[in-house]
Structures are given as structure tokens and as C-alpha cells.
Write a protein that holds these residues in place. Sequence first.
Motif, PDB file in Angstrom:
ATOM      1  N   MET A   1      -6.919   7.319  -4.524  1.00  0.00           N
ATOM      2  CA  MET A   1      -6.701   6.312  -3.753  1.00  0.00           C
ATOM      3  C   MET A   1      -7.824   5.047  -4.054  1.00  0.00           C
ATOM      4  SD  MET A   1      -6.845   6.620   0.529  1.00  0.00           S
ATOM      5  CE  MET A   1      -7.308   5.112   1.409  1.00  0.00           C
ATOM      6  N   SER A  49      -1.888  -0.929  -9.074  1.00  0.00           N
ATOM      7  CA  SER A  49      -2.008   0.093  -8.157  1.00  0.00           C
ATOM      8  C   SER A  49      -1.165   0.043  -7.053  1.00  0.00           C
ATOM      9  CB  SER A  49      -3.395  -0.251  -7.406  1.00  0.00           C
ATOM     10  OG  SER A  49      -3.719   0.663  -6.461  1.00  0.00           O
ATOM     11  N   ASP A  52       2.140   1.632  -8.449  1.00  0.00           N
ATOM     12  CA  ASP A  52       2.011   3.076  -8.463  1.00  0.00           C
ATOM     13  C   ASP A  52       2.185   3.761  -7.132  1.00  0.00           C
ATOM     14  OD1 ASP A  52       1.507   2.892 -11.439  1.00  0.00           O
ATOM     15  OD2 ASP A  52      -0.642   3.152 -11.084  1.00  0.00           O
ATOM     16  N   GLU A  53       1.924   3.071  -5.946  1.00  0.00           N
ATOM     17  CA  GLU A  53       1.776   3.641  -4.701  1.00  0.00           C
ATOM     18  C   GLU A  53       3.361   3.412  -4.018  1.00  0.00           C
ATOM     19  OE1 GLU A  53      -0.321   0.542  -1.949  1.00  0.00           O
ATOM     20  OE2 GLU A  53      -1.393   1.904  -2.885  1.00  0.00           O
ATOM     21  N   SER A  55       4.463   0.416  -2.989  1.00  0.00           N
ATOM     22  CA  SER A  55       4.422  -0.570  -2.061  1.00  0.00           C
ATOM     23  C   SER A  55       4.954  -2.035  -2.451  1.00  0.00           C
ATOM     24  CB  SER A  55       3.004  -0.662  -1.326  1.00  0.00           C
ATOM     25  OG  SER A  55       1.865  -1.081  -2.230  1.00  0.00           O
TER      26      SER A  55
END
Length: 83
Positions: A1, A49, A52-53, A55
Motif C-alpha cells: 500500500m 499505483s 494497479d489498485e 481505482s
Amino acid sequence: MERSTRQRSAIRTVIDTAHRPLSPQEILVGAREQVAAVGMATVYRALKSFIDEGSIQVVTLPGENPRYESSGHAHHHHFQCKA
């Protein structure tokens, strides 16, 4: 995270409040309105990032550089005017 920073938060806000997919340069300009100390490398790291998440999503149009938009939108199509 990833840790939360003012820069990442500004980048996220720019993407979430846009009413269209944005280029990295447009994201940079918008984020700098909130936090002057945002660089292009920070934008690219944040985009990776967020992708990858899950969103944000990449929007690709033929012959154009990728653009980015929030994944929270309902399914919709993208088109390119050639007029």
C-alpha cells in the motif's frame, strides 16, 4: 500500500473530478494548482499505483497517447472527433 501524500491526493482529486479522460500533462497541471511541488515522475508513479489498485483505468484512442479516468464511472464509450 502506498502512503498518502499531498501530491498523490491532489493527483487523485484531479482525476476524480474530471469529466473526461486526462493526459498525464493535464493531470500534472491540475495537481500543481493544489500542490506546487508535483513533478511528472510523481504523476506517473501515482498513475501506476492507481491502475494497479484498480481505482483508475487507461483510455486508449487510436493515434493518441493514453489518458486516464476514474474507474468509478458507469460503463461508457469513448470516441474521437476527426472534424
